[in-house]
Design a protein around this motif. Structure first.
Motif, PDB file in Angstrom:
ATOM      1  N   LEU A   1       3.454  33.512 -23.812  1.00  0.00           N
ATOM      2  CA  LEU A   1       4.283  33.948 -22.692  1.00  0.00           C
ATOM      3  C   LEU A   1       4.616  35.434 -22.738  1.00  0.00           C
ATOM      4  O   LEU A   1       4.887  36.052 -21.709  1.00  0.00           O
ATOM      5  N   ALA A   2       4.655  36.006 -23.935  1.00  0.00           N
ATOM      6  CA  ALA A   2       5.095  37.395 -24.097  1.00  0.00           C
ATOM      7  C   ALA A   2       4.097  38.370 -23.456  1.00  0.00           C
ATOM      8  O   ALA A   2       2.879  38.150 -23.518  1.00  0.00           O
ATOM      9  N   PRO A   3       4.633  39.474 -22.877  1.00  0.00           N
ATOM     10  CA  PRO A   3       6.056  39.740 -22.632  1.00  0.00           C
ATOM     11  C   PRO A   3       6.568  38.950 -21.435  1.00  0.00           C
ATOM     12  O   PRO A   3       5.804  38.649 -20.510  1.00  0.00           O
ATOM     13  N   THR A   4       7.871  38.640 -21.459  1.00  0.00           N
ATOM     14  CA  THR A   4       8.447  37.849 -20.376  1.00  0.00           C
ATOM     15  C   THR A   4       9.921  38.216 -20.236  1.00  0.00           C
ATOM     16  O   THR A   4      10.408  39.130 -20.902  1.00  0.00           O
ATOM     17  N   SER A   5      10.627  37.493 -19.374  1.00  0.00           N
ATOM     18  CA  SER A   5      12.059  37.719 -19.168  1.00  0.00           C
ATOM     19  C   SER A   5      12.829  36.464 -19.554  1.00  0.00           C
ATOM     20  O   SER A   5      12.254  35.377 -19.690  1.00  0.00           O
ATOM     21  N   ALA A   6      14.146  36.601 -19.722  1.00  0.00           N
ATOM     22  CA  ALA A   6      14.978  35.466 -20.119  1.00  0.00           C
ATOM     23  C   ALA A   6      14.893  34.304 -19.125  1.00  0.00           C
ATOM     24  O   ALA A   6      14.695  33.159 -19.537  1.00  0.00           O
ATOM     25  N   PRO A   7      15.021  34.529 -17.803  1.00  0.00           N
ATOM     26  CA  PRO A   7      14.939  33.396 -16.876  1.00  0.00           C
ATOM     27  C   PRO A   7      13.600  32.681 -16.921  1.00  0.00           C
ATOM     28  O   PRO A   7      13.536  31.446 -16.891  1.00  0.00           O
ATOM     29  N   VAL A   8      12.502  33.456 -16.990  1.00  0.00           N
ATOM     30  CA  VAL A   8      11.169  32.839 -17.029  1.00  0.00           C
ATOM     31  C   VAL A   8      10.992  32.057 -18.321  1.00  0.00           C
ATOM     32  O   VAL A   8      10.438  30.950 -18.319  1.00  0.00           O
ATOM     33  N   LEU A   9      11.450  32.599 -19.437  1.00  0.00           N
ATOM     34  CA  LEU A   9      11.308  31.926 -20.730  1.00  0.00           C
ATOM     35  C   LEU A   9      12.094  30.621 -20.762  1.00  0.00           C
ATOM     36  O   LEU A   9      11.586  29.581 -21.210  1.00  0.00           O
ATOM     37  N   VAL A  10      13.340  30.642 -20.292  1.00  0.00           N
ATOM     38  CA  VAL A  10      14.158  29.429 -20.299  1.00  0.00           C
ATOM     39  C   VAL A  10      13.555  28.358 -19.401  1.00  0.00           C
ATOM     40  O   VAL A  10      13.519  27.167 -19.751  1.00  0.00           O
ATOM     41  N   GLU A  11      13.053  28.753 -18.260  1.00  0.00           N
ATOM     42  CA  GLU A  11      12.406  27.785 -17.362  1.00  0.00           C
ATOM     43  C   GLU A  11      11.178  27.168 -18.033  1.00  0.00           C
ATOM     44  O   GLU A  11      10.937  25.957 -17.921  1.00  0.00           O
ATOM     45  N   ALA A  12      10.393  27.989 -18.739  1.00  0.00           N
ATOM     46  CA  ALA A  12       9.197  27.477 -19.404  1.00  0.00           C
ATOM     47  C   ALA A  12       9.553  26.510 -20.529  1.00  0.00           C
ATOM     48  O   ALA A  12       8.929  25.456 -20.687  1.00  0.00           O
ATOM     49  N   VAL A  13      10.574  26.848 -21.336  1.00  0.00           N
ATOM     50  CA  VAL A  13      10.980  25.958 -22.426  1.00  0.00           C
ATOM     51  C   VAL A  13      11.581  24.669 -21.883  1.00  0.00           C
ATOM     52  O   VAL A  13      11.342  23.579 -22.423  1.00  0.00           O
ATOM     53  N   SER A  14      12.335  24.754 -20.787  1.00  0.00           N
ATOM     54  CA  SER A  14      12.900  23.547 -20.168  1.00  0.00           C
ATOM     55  C   SER A  14      11.790  22.631 -19.683  1.00  0.00           C
ATOM     56  O   SER A  14      11.859  21.396 -19.848  1.00  0.00           O
ATOM     57  N   SER A  15      10.757  23.200 -19.077  1.00  0.00           N
ATOM     58  CA  SER A  15       9.616  22.400 -18.619  1.00  0.00           C
ATOM     59  C   SER A  15       8.898  21.774 -19.808  1.00  0.00           C
ATOM     60  O   SER A  15       8.420  20.629 -19.735  1.00  0.00           O
ATOM     61  N   LEU A  16       8.810  22.522 -20.918  1.00  0.00           N
ATOM     62  CA  LEU A  16       8.187  21.984 -22.129  1.00  0.00           C
ATOM     63  C   LEU A  16       8.945  20.758 -22.619  1.00  0.00           C
ATOM     64  O   LEU A  16       8.339  19.727 -22.947  1.00  0.00           O
ATOM     65  N   LEU A  17      10.285  20.843 -22.656  1.00  0.00           N
ATOM     66  CA  LEU A  17      11.101  19.713 -23.097  1.00  0.00           C
ATOM     67  C   LEU A  17      10.949  18.520 -22.160  1.00  0.00           C
ATOM     68  O   LEU A  17      10.876  17.368 -22.603  1.00  0.00           O
ATOM     69  N   ASP A  18      10.920  18.796 -20.854  1.00  0.00           N
ATOM     70  CA  ASP A  18      10.724  17.704 -19.890  1.00  0.00           C
ATOM     71  C   ASP A  18       9.397  16.998 -20.141  1.00  0.00           C
ATOM     72  O   ASP A  18       9.285  15.776 -20.001  1.00  0.00           O
ATOM     73  N   GLY A  19       8.376  17.767 -20.533  1.00  0.00           N
ATOM     74  CA  GLY A  19       7.053  17.185 -20.778  1.00  0.00           C
ATOM     75  C   GLY A  19       6.999  16.296 -22.001  1.00  0.00           C
ATOM     76  O   GLY A  19       6.124  15.433 -22.096  1.00  0.00           O
ATOM     77  N   PHE A  20       7.934  16.472 -22.934  1.00  0.00           N
ATOM     78  CA  PHE A  20       7.960  15.615 -24.114  1.00  0.00           C
ATOM     79  C   PHE A  20       8.468  14.212 -23.806  1.00  0.00           C
ATOM     80  O   PHE A  20       8.233  13.282 -24.573  1.00  0.00           O
ATOM     81  N   GLY A  21       9.210  14.061 -22.690  1.00  0.00           N
ATOM     82  CA  GLY A  21       9.729  12.746 -22.299  1.00  0.00           C
ATOM     83  C   GLY A  21      10.607  12.140 -23.363  1.00  0.00           C
ATOM     84  O   GLY A  21      11.555  12.763 -23.862  1.00  0.00           O
ATOM     85  N   ASP A  22      10.303  10.901 -23.764  1.00  0.00           N
ATOM     86  CA  ASP A  22      11.093  10.195 -24.773  1.00  0.00           C
ATOM     87  C   ASP A  22      10.926  10.785 -26.167  1.00  0.00           C
ATOM     88  O   ASP A  22      11.612  10.370 -27.104  1.00  0.00           O
TER      89      ASP A  22
END
Length: 427
Positions: free
Chosen positions: A383-404
């Protein structure tokens, strides 16, 4: 900790972590009108100096206190007993006692819950001269703890009612979920405040709606141009974990602006948890940071102190990602003394800092393996370089993808310097 009348170094001084006072404040004004109470007593407890803030809380005049009353005269009956049996003996043995909960009585007869820290000042020959005491108003924290206990009782009553009335089990389960969600929401700042020249974003990923987690984060102004931020994880779940989280957030917000160094901030938190819970062992991992404008050029100085927490992650403007290790940091609240590790970096335009709890790295992927810090480093580097909003959105999507696969709550907090650079601090 310095003397009550001594202001800490300013944010642009380059000393320590930059906890500084506004330049226009005088030492006397800082003492008299501080957001906390200060008083000095002789070794027999007689008050020899007290600031205007504490006098205002007590609704008393200086003349009726200085030289006429002892510190114990300001306490409730229960406070006097605790002072004589615990506080005073510890102060005599150790020379200082920090973060003790007591109650003051005002001239109107009201009770004022406070957090008290005292330290003995000695002369060149080592003989004790006087006792300096700092008093923090704990009214809001006491009210919040009462509300948490009330909520806990409501939750327990609701569970018992659900067991007796099976026909209403689903309805009650939904109500308890809403209660847990409400409690969780109250433990986090509703909106992160804007920091000049810095982009900030955060998210909280809930693993289970049935229990309140113990992850937390916050961002707040310390003094002048200095900002403090922290992220951590309390052991366990449920209302007790929520109450511990509340205590941690209040303690850090109340004491951080008045403590002279980052290790001292976490050492004080360690004392508070030990004194509050004792052998019940309520502890946490935490990383606390201070962000100060760098006057030498566009960018910011960031100092991090860690108590057993996973390392922060820096995504550089050069497209690389690296961890910022703080080895040796110990859990906060386990031992009487802790070793706090620190590190300092400079963030320039295009750099982004990520803090996270282990709910992210300990999530399970399709295989029965943990996601792990190596996979997170690769993810960040892509992802680098990136910004705080873009990074948080990407990590949140990553967590959603893990499901259970996400079995524990995960909190994330990111700060970035825009690629075009922050405006230089005003002189």
């Amino acid at each position: 900790m310095g003397s009550p009348g001594s202001p800490p170094p300013g944010p642009a001084s380059g000393v320590g972590d930059g906890l500084g006072a506004p330049r226009e404040d005088s030492a006397e004004d800082l003492y008299e009108n501080a957001p906390c109470g200060y008083l000095s007593t002789a070794m027999d407890g007689t008050i020899v100096k007290i600031n205007a803030t504490l006098l205002g809380w007590l609704a008393r005049d200086r003349d009726e206190v200085v030289g006429r009353r002892r510190f114990t005269d300001l306490l409730t009956v229960g406070g006097k007993l605790y002072h004589e049996t615990h506080f005073a003996p510890l102060l005599q043995m150790q020379g200082e006692v920090g973060g003790v909960a007591l109650e003051l009585k005002t001239a109107r007869g009201d009770r004022l819950p406070v957090l008290v820290t005292s330290k003995v000042k000695t002369g060149p020959d080592g003989e004790p001269l006087l006792i300096r005491t700092v008093v923090f108003d704990a009214h809001d924290r006491r009210s919040y703890e009462t509300e948490l206990l009330r909520a806990r009782q409501e939750a327990e009553d609701a569970r018992e009612a659900a067991e007796k009335a099976t026909a209403l089990v689903e309805t009650e389960r939904v109500r308890l979920q809403q209660l847990s969600t409400t409690l969780q929401t109250t433990l986090l700042p509703p909106d992160l405040p804007p920091v000049p020249g810095v982009e900030v974003a955060a998210d909280y990923h809930v693993a289970s709606v049935d229990e309140v987690g113990g992850d937390f984060y916050d961002l707040f102004r310390l003094s002048g141009d200095a900002w403090g931020f922290f992220l951590g994880d309390v052991c366990g779940k449920g209302v007790i974990a929520a109450a511990t989280t509340s205590l941690i957030r209040y303690t850090l917000r109340a004491t951080a602006p008045h403590v002279g160094s980052l290790p001292a901030i976490l050492e004080n938190l360690n004392n508070v948890l030990n004194q509050r819970y004792g052998s019940d062992l309520r502890y946490c991992t935490i990383v606390f940071g201070v962000l100060v404008p760098d006057t030498s050029g566009p960018g910011y100085s960031v100092t991090l102190a860690s108590g057993g927490h996973p390392p922060a992650l820096l995504l550089g403007a050069d497209g690389k990602a690296r961890y910022l290790p703080t080895p040796g940091g110990q859990f906060i609240g386990v031992l009487a003394q802790v070793d706090i590790a620190t590190t300092t970096i400079r963030m320039g335009p295009g750099d982004t800092l990520l803090l996270y709890t282990d709910g992210l790295t300990e999530a399970h992927t399709i295989r029965p393996d943990r996601y792990g810090e190596e996979a997170l480093l690769d993810f960040a580097a892509a992802l680098a370089p990136t910004s705080a909003p873009v990074l948080v959105e990407a990590v949140s999507s990553l967590l959603d993808g893990f499901g259970d696969g996400v079995t524990d709550d995960a909190a994330i907090l990111a700060l970035s310097i825009p690629a075009d650079g922050p405006k230089p601090p005003s002189s």
